[in-house]
Design an enzyme around this catalytic site. Structure first.
Site, mmCIF file in Angstrom:
data_model
loop_
_atom_site.group_PDB
_atom_site.id
_atom_site.type_symbol
_atom_site.label_atom_id
_atom_site.label_comp_id
_atom_site.label_asym_id
_atom_site.label_seq_id
_atom_site.Cartn_x
_atom_site.Cartn_y
_atom_site.Cartn_z
ATOM 1 N N ARG A 99 0.843 -1.202 0.000
ATOM 2 C CA ARG A 99 0.000 0.000 0.000
ATOM 3 C C ARG A 99 0.876 1.249 0.000
ATOM 4 N NH1 ARG A 99 -2.031 3.471 3.795
ATOM 5 N NH2 ARG A 99 -4.159 4.215 3.478
ATOM 6 N N HIS A 101 0.499 5.651 -1.134
ATOM 7 C CA HIS A 101 -0.368 6.707 -1.676
ATOM 8 C C HIS A 101 -0.027 7.079 -3.119
ATOM 9 C CE1 HIS A 101 -1.655 7.192 2.439
ATOM 10 N NE2 HIS A 101 -2.478 8.169 2.110
ATOM 11 N N GLU A 179 -27.010 19.840 -5.190
ATOM 12 C CA GLU A 179 -27.745 18.691 -5.728
ATOM 13 C C GLU A 179 -28.313 17.872 -4.580
ATOM 14 O OE1 GLU A 179 -25.114 16.162 -8.095
ATOM 15 O OE2 GLU A 179 -23.431 16.589 -6.786
ATOM 16 N N LEU A 203 -22.332 16.558 -9.874
ATOM 17 C CA LEU A 203 -22.080 15.537 -10.900
ATOM 18 C C LEU A 203 -22.848 15.931 -12.169
ATOM 19 C CD1 LEU A 203 -20.725 12.656 -11.182
ATOM 20 C CD2 LEU A 203 -23.075 11.831 -11.177
HETATM 21 C C1 LIG Z 1 -24.325 13.029 -6.509
HETATM 22 C C2 LIG Z 1 -25.068 12.650 -7.736
HETATM 23 N N1 LIG Z 1 -25.564 13.613 -8.523
HETATM 24 C C3 LIG Z 1 -26.267 13.333 -9.644
HETATM 25 C C4 LIG Z 1 -26.523 12.013 -10.002
HETATM 26 C C5 LIG Z 1 -27.334 11.732 -11.236
HETATM 27 O O1 LIG Z 1 -26.528 11.219 -12.247
HETATM 28 P P1 LIG Z 1 -27.134 10.379 -13.448
HETATM 29 O O2 LIG Z 1 -28.296 11.157 -13.973
HETATM 30 O O3 LIG Z 1 -26.015 10.295 -14.410
HETATM 31 O O4 LIG Z 1 -27.534 9.051 -12.901
HETATM 32 C C6 LIG Z 1 -26.014 10.972 -9.218
HETATM 33 C C7 LIG Z 1 -26.242 9.581 -9.605
HETATM 34 O O5 LIG Z 1 -25.782 8.664 -8.980
HETATM 35 C C8 LIG Z 1 -25.265 11.294 -8.059
HETATM 36 O O6 LIG Z 1 -24.755 10.335 -7.270
#
Ligand SMILES: Cc1ncc(COP(=O)(O)O)c(C=O)c1O
Length: 288
Positions: A99, A101, A179, A203
């Site tokens: 292991r 990093h 989100e 995301l």
């Molecule tokens: C934090 C987060 N935001 C947004 C999404 C939505 O992504 P998707 O529409 O690609 O599934 C997800 C899906 O897992 C997520 O974990």
């Protein structure tokens, strides 16, 4: 149950996960969750594109091609005979012993892929009744655009919301809505749909991308603008989006009922358009 393990389809019991796999020790890897409708993988190429972009961001070399992975994912779905399901796969940076990093030489340490597919039906009831969300501080790292295996921030946010009796968390960073714990978040006000712009704080959802396209076609204006937490409580409608739960109406934020406490008209229009798109791409399925 069969598992896609690197480029082989094997029985679950045959898979060996090494204790020094960097995914296991560091959460050093990426994942995708893709819906299966009528035996077809919905928006597969978009998910793979995001995976490749994520790999570049974390400087991980993927030891397979998009074509090769596509073939194997399709074989897995066919072998399991899944018509309505969810396919999960992850790629870790590989087994790095001892292991350490420091990022290993990708010539010596190959990324490890594992994936499975399970039966799963559209959550129709949830989509018809809607859910509640509780406001939780967004304490995640500053690379939320990477679909990282390290989900501690998301998991704890969801737990916090659940402990307070809500179905999900709506995350707020610096006074702005980012989100949900595992979905993008949307708000409707005066006929305009708002969601956080892509960037490092959320995301870039595949479902989000599709909703923006569908809203365009329907003539529903979308603004990718971060909204203030206070605006949540004045929203006409709210919903979340994810591959897993598609478009889920939000009918309560903290103790405030949104709209009239039932899914709003624009949310319902988008749900209908989304389902129509799924059916157009994958063929009519068993889902209601
Ligand atoms: C934090 C987060 N935001 C947004 C999404 C939505 O992504 P998707 O529409 O690609 O599934 C997800 C899906 O897992 C997520 O974990």
């Amino acid at each position: 149950m069969h598992i896609l393990w690197n480029d082989q389809l094997v029985e679950r019991e045959a898979v060996k996960i090494d204790i020094e796999d960097r995914g296991y020790q560091y959460g050093d890897g990426l994942y995708e969750m893709i819906r299966v409708y009528n035996g077809q993988l919905y928006m597969l190429s978009e998910h793979l594109e995001r995976l490749w972009q994520g790999a570049e961001k974390i400087r991980m070399v993927l030891p397979f091609t998009k074509e090769g992975l596509t073939d194997n994912l399709k074989k897995l779905v066919a072998l399991e005979g899944i018509k309505e399901g969810k396919l999960y796969f992850q790629v870790t940076r590989g087994i790095d012993s001892p292991r350490n990093h420091v990022l290993p030489d990708p010539e010596k340490v190959k990324a490890v892929l594992t994936g499975n597919v399970l039966p799963y039906q559209r959550p129709v009831e949830l989509m018809e009744t809607g859910m509640s969300v509780g406001v939780v501080p967004d304490t995640r790292w500053l690379h939320c655009d990477i679909k990282s295996l390290s989900l501690m921030g998301n998991v704890l946010a969801l737990d916090e919301a659940k402990r307070q009796g809500f179905d999900d968390a709506v995350l707020v960073r610096d006074g702005k809505v980012t989100e949900a714990s595992a979905a993008n978040f949307w708000l409707v006000k005066d006929g305009v749909v708002y969601t956080h712009p892509d960037g490092n704080l959320i995301l870039p959802g595949i479902t989000k991308m599709k909703i923006i396209e569908l809203a365009h076609e329907l003539g529903i204006p979308v603004k990718e603008t971060a909204v203030a937490e206070a605006e949540l409580f004045n929203a006409d409608e709210c919903f979340t989006s994810s591959s897993l739960k598609e478009i889920t109406p939000v009918v309560k934020v903290n103790e405030k009922i949104i709209g009239s406490g039932i899914p709003g008209a624009i949310t319902k229009k988008l749900i209908a358009a989304y389902i129509a798109d799924v059916n157009a791409q994958c063929g009519e399925s068993d889902n209601r």
